[in-house]
Design a protein around this motif. Structure first.
Motif, PDB file in Angstrom:
ATOM      1  N   SER A 102       0.748  -1.315  -0.064  1.00 30.41           N
ATOM      2  CA  SER A 102       0.092  -0.201   0.025  1.00 30.41           C
ATOM      3  C   SER A 102       0.872   1.189   0.032  1.00 30.41           C
ATOM      4  O   SER A 102       0.200   2.292  -0.169  1.00 30.41           O
ATOM      5  CB  SER A 102      -0.888  -0.057   1.157  1.00 30.41           C
ATOM      6  N   SER A 103       2.167   1.212   0.270  1.00 30.53           N
ATOM      7  CA  SER A 103       3.066   2.533   0.545  1.00 30.53           C
ATOM      8  C   SER A 103       3.157   3.169  -0.707  1.00 30.53           C
ATOM      9  O   SER A 103       3.281   4.227  -0.674  1.00 30.53           O
ATOM     10  CB  SER A 103       4.367   1.843   1.016  1.00 30.53           C
ATOM     11  N   TRP A 104       2.875   2.502  -1.886  1.00 31.18           N
ATOM     12  CA  TRP A 104       3.038   3.553  -3.292  1.00 31.18           C
ATOM     13  C   TRP A 104       2.127   4.696  -3.090  1.00 31.18           C
ATOM     14  O   TRP A 104       2.498   5.735  -3.699  1.00 31.18           O
ATOM     15  CB  TRP A 104       2.804   2.731  -4.496  1.00 31.18           C
ATOM     16  N   LYS A 105       0.870   4.479  -2.453  1.00 36.27           N
ATOM     17  CA  LYS A 105       0.049   5.810  -2.440  1.00 36.27           C
ATOM     18  C   LYS A 105       0.551   6.959  -1.540  1.00 36.27           C
ATOM     19  O   LYS A 105       0.194   7.843  -1.793  1.00 36.27           O
ATOM     20  CB  LYS A 105      -1.082   5.102  -1.568  1.00 36.27           C
ATOM     21  N   ILE A 106       1.642   6.865  -0.839  1.00 37.05           N
ATOM     22  CA  ILE A 106       2.455   8.082  -0.059  1.00 37.05           C
ATOM     23  C   ILE A 106       2.841   8.997  -1.407  1.00 37.05           C
ATOM     24  O   ILE A 106       3.102  10.101  -1.193  1.00 37.05           O
ATOM     25  CB  ILE A 106       3.462   7.388   0.731  1.00 37.05           C
ATOM     26  N   GLY A 107       3.249   8.146  -2.307  1.00 39.03           N
ATOM     27  CA  GLY A 107       3.907   8.859  -3.349  1.00 39.03           C
ATOM     28  C   GLY A 107       3.011   9.774  -4.487  1.00 39.03           C
ATOM     29  O   GLY A 107       3.566  10.260  -5.260  1.00 39.03           O
ATOM     30  N   LEU A 108       1.594   9.594  -4.225  1.00 37.91           N
ATOM     31  CA  LEU A 108       0.752   9.872  -5.302  1.00 37.91           C
ATOM     32  C   LEU A 108       0.661  11.301  -5.474  1.00 37.91           C
ATOM     33  O   LEU A 108       0.678  11.945  -6.695  1.00 37.91           O
ATOM     34  CB  LEU A 108      -0.549   9.587  -4.876  1.00 37.91           C
ATOM     35  N   LEU A 148       2.721   2.797  -8.292  1.00 39.91           N
ATOM     36  CA  LEU A 148       2.917   4.225  -8.346  1.00 39.91           C
ATOM     37  C   LEU A 148       3.282   4.755  -9.860  1.00 39.91           C
ATOM     38  O   LEU A 148       2.783   5.817 -10.272  1.00 39.91           O
ATOM     39  CB  LEU A 148       4.065   4.587  -7.521  1.00 39.91           C
ATOM     40  N   PHE A 149       4.001   4.082 -10.588  1.00 46.19           N
ATOM     41  CA  PHE A 149       4.296   4.109 -11.987  1.00 46.19           C
ATOM     42  C   PHE A 149       3.158   4.510 -12.876  1.00 46.19           C
ATOM     43  O   PHE A 149       2.803   5.331 -13.639  1.00 46.19           O
ATOM     44  CB  PHE A 149       5.455   3.429 -12.569  1.00 46.19           C
ATOM     45  N   GLU A 150       2.078   3.515 -12.685  1.00 45.88           N
ATOM     46  CA  GLU A 150       0.955   3.477 -13.395  1.00 45.88           C
ATOM     47  C   GLU A 150      -0.009   4.322 -13.103  1.00 45.88           C
ATOM     48  O   GLU A 150      -0.668   5.015 -14.104  1.00 45.88           O
ATOM     49  CB  GLU A 150       0.280   2.175 -13.283  1.00 45.88           C
ATOM     50  N   ALA A 151       0.057   4.967 -11.660  1.00 43.80           N
ATOM     51  CA  ALA A 151      -0.772   5.986 -11.168  1.00 43.80           C
ATOM     52  C   ALA A 151      -0.133   7.481 -11.574  1.00 43.80           C
ATOM     53  O   ALA A 151      -1.009   8.411 -11.927  1.00 43.80           O
ATOM     54  CB  ALA A 151      -1.110   5.986  -9.758  1.00 43.80           C
ATOM     55  N   THR A 152       1.231   7.701 -11.766  1.00 42.19           N
ATOM     56  CA  THR A 152       1.811   8.807 -12.199  1.00 42.19           C
ATOM     57  C   THR A 152       2.232   9.174 -13.400  1.00 42.19           C
ATOM     58  O   THR A 152       2.508  10.274 -13.973  1.00 42.19           O
ATOM     59  CB  THR A 152       2.762   9.152 -11.028  1.00 42.19           C
ATOM     60  N   GLN A 155       8.445   8.983 -15.327  1.00 42.27           N
ATOM     61  CA  GLN A 155       9.506   8.053 -15.731  1.00 42.27           C
ATOM     62  C   GLN A 155      10.695   7.811 -14.749  1.00 42.27           C
ATOM     63  O   GLN A 155      11.364   6.812 -14.857  1.00 42.27           O
ATOM     64  CB  GLN A 155      10.058   8.665 -17.067  1.00 42.27           C
ATOM     65  N   ALA A 156      10.789   8.576 -13.787  1.00 42.93           N
ATOM     66  CA  ALA A 156      12.261   8.399 -12.846  1.00 42.93           C
ATOM     67  C   ALA A 156      11.561   7.018 -12.035  1.00 42.93           C
ATOM     68  O   ALA A 156      12.484   6.306 -11.545  1.00 42.93           O
ATOM     69  CB  ALA A 156      12.040   9.478 -11.748  1.00 42.93           C
ATOM     70  N   ILE A 157      10.290   6.644 -11.814  1.00 46.05           N
ATOM     71  CA  ILE A 157      10.082   5.332 -11.082  1.00 46.05           C
ATOM     72  C   ILE A 157      10.224   4.206 -11.869  1.00 46.05           C
ATOM     73  O   ILE A 157      10.939   3.309 -11.551  1.00 46.05           O
ATOM     74  CB  ILE A 157       8.556   5.533 -11.067  1.00 46.05           C
ATOM     75  N   LYS A 158      10.197   4.305 -13.262  1.00 47.41           N
ATOM     76  CA  LYS A 158      10.339   3.174 -14.292  1.00 47.41           C
ATOM     77  C   LYS A 158      11.904   3.067 -14.380  1.00 47.41           C
ATOM     78  O   LYS A 158      12.252   2.048 -14.377  1.00 47.41           O
ATOM     79  CB  LYS A 158       9.836   3.622 -15.471  1.00 47.41           C
ATOM     80  N   ALA A 180       7.270  -8.340 -12.270  1.00 44.08           N
ATOM     81  CA  ALA A 180       6.562  -7.506 -11.454  1.00 44.08           C
ATOM     82  C   ALA A 180       6.205  -6.185 -12.700  1.00 44.08           C
ATOM     83  O   ALA A 180       5.265  -5.425 -12.381  1.00 44.08           O
ATOM     84  CB  ALA A 180       7.200  -6.929 -10.205  1.00 44.08           C
ATOM     85  N   TRP A 181       7.200  -5.990 -13.514  1.00 42.84           N
ATOM     86  CA  TRP A 181       7.220  -4.937 -14.456  1.00 42.84           C
ATOM     87  C   TRP A 181       6.725  -5.544 -15.964  1.00 42.84           C
ATOM     88  O   TRP A 181       7.094  -4.677 -16.949  1.00 42.84           O
ATOM     89  CB  TRP A 181       8.300  -4.256 -14.402  1.00 42.84           C
ATOM     90  N   ARG A 182       6.189  -6.820 -15.943  1.00 38.46           N
ATOM     91  CA  ARG A 182       6.161  -7.315 -17.275  1.00 38.46           C
ATOM     92  C   ARG A 182       5.317  -6.224 -18.268  1.00 38.46           C
ATOM     93  O   ARG A 182       4.391  -5.646 -17.795  1.00 38.46           O
ATOM     94  CB  ARG A 182       5.348  -8.592 -17.179  1.00 38.46           C
ATOM     95  N   GLY A 183       5.692  -6.113 -19.432  1.00 33.93           N
ATOM     96  CA  GLY A 183       5.004  -5.153 -20.406  1.00 33.93           C
ATOM     97  C   GLY A 183       5.402  -3.788 -20.368  1.00 33.93           C
ATOM     98  O   GLY A 183       5.025  -3.142 -21.209  1.00 33.93           O
ATOM     99  N   LEU A 184       6.147  -3.386 -19.322  1.00 34.04           N
ATOM    100  CA  LEU A 184       6.541  -2.043 -19.105  1.00 34.04           C
ATOM    101  C   LEU A 184       7.853  -1.687 -19.120  1.00 34.04           C
ATOM    102  O   LEU A 184       8.295  -0.569 -19.550  1.00 34.04           O
ATOM    103  CB  LEU A 184       6.016  -1.282 -17.690  1.00 34.04           C
ATOM    104  N   LEU A 185       8.834  -2.700 -19.059  1.00 40.03           N
ATOM    105  CA  LEU A 185      10.191  -2.551 -19.012  1.00 40.03           C
ATOM    106  C   LEU A 185      10.695  -3.375 -20.396  1.00 40.03           C
ATOM    107  O   LEU A 185      10.096  -4.521 -20.672  1.00 40.03           O
ATOM    108  CB  LEU A 185      10.886  -2.913 -18.076  1.00 40.03           C
ATOM    109  N   THR A 186      11.831  -2.797 -20.983  1.00 41.24           N
ATOM    110  CA  THR A 186      12.135  -3.403 -22.153  1.00 41.24           C
ATOM    111  C   THR A 186      13.592  -3.937 -22.260  1.00 41.24           C
ATOM    112  O   THR A 186      14.071  -3.448 -21.339  1.00 41.24           O
ATOM    113  CB  THR A 186      12.070  -2.535 -23.692  1.00 41.24           C
TER     114      THR A 186
END
Length: 186
Positions: A102-108, A148-152, A155-158, A180-186
């Motif tokens: 749940s901690s990712w919500k802190i950075g929203l 957190l990346f999907e919500a914001t 690119q720094a998160i990625k 955990a990052w399937r489809g988002l990292l190449t």
């Protein structure tokens, strides 16, 4: 002013009675799913529950505080940041995982808090190597960073997630973490 239903849910949670905890959990998470005006008022009561003898109470309080991060001034979360995230070292691993996920919500809402959270994630990723459930903790960190990346779309998160995955020397775990990052990292 905290709504009556939320006050009752916090009281039910604080009681430690198992028969009211599920209802309190559902009420608190539903009530904090969006921004609320009363978030600051509820923080003191919830932070005091992070040291409750019942791990389920600690877990629900931590998750609720993470949800409230978008509803309170960043100074408030900054003040309680370490206290909230200290539950990710809880003696009960399930409690630690629930709060960590749940901690990712802190950075929203606030870029400064996001930066602080990302630094904390990187440090926690490194230090968890030697912990009993270190691989799961590291996977959960990557799941939280993805949320957190999907919500914001920051690119720094990625970039950080990619660097954390690349830092793993064991191929087996590097592949697991990459899932955990399937489809988002190449």
């Amino acid at each position: 002013m905290i709504p009556g239903s939320v006050k009752q849910a916090i009281a039910d949670l604080a009681s430690g009675k198992r028969d009211t905890q599920e209802s309190a959990y559902e009420t608190l998470l539903a009530a904090t799913a969006d921004k609320v005006a009363w978030g600051n008022d509820a923080c003191d009561e919830l932070t005091s529950l992070l040291s409750h003898k019942d791990n389920r109470v600690r877990s629900i309080a931590g998750q609720t505080l993470c949800n409230l991060a978008r509803s309170v001034p960043p100074e408030r979360i900054r003040r309680d940041f370490e206290l909230i995230l200290s539950t990710t070292w809880d003696e009960r691993f399930v409690t630690a995982r629930h709060v960590l996920l749940s901690s990712w919500k802190i950075g929203l809402e606030h870029a400064a808090l996001r930066k602080q959270l990302l630094a904390w994630f990187a440090k926690r990723f490194e230090t968890s190597k030697t912990e009993k459930n270190g691989a799961l903790i590291r996977y959960d960190i990557l799941c939280a960073t993805r949320s957190l990346f999907e919500a914001t779309k920051d690119q720094a998160i990625k970039s950080q997630a990619s660097a954390l995955i690349a830092s793993e020397t064991d191929d087996k775990y590097r592949k697991k973490y990459a899932r955990a990052w399937r489809g988002l990292l190449t």
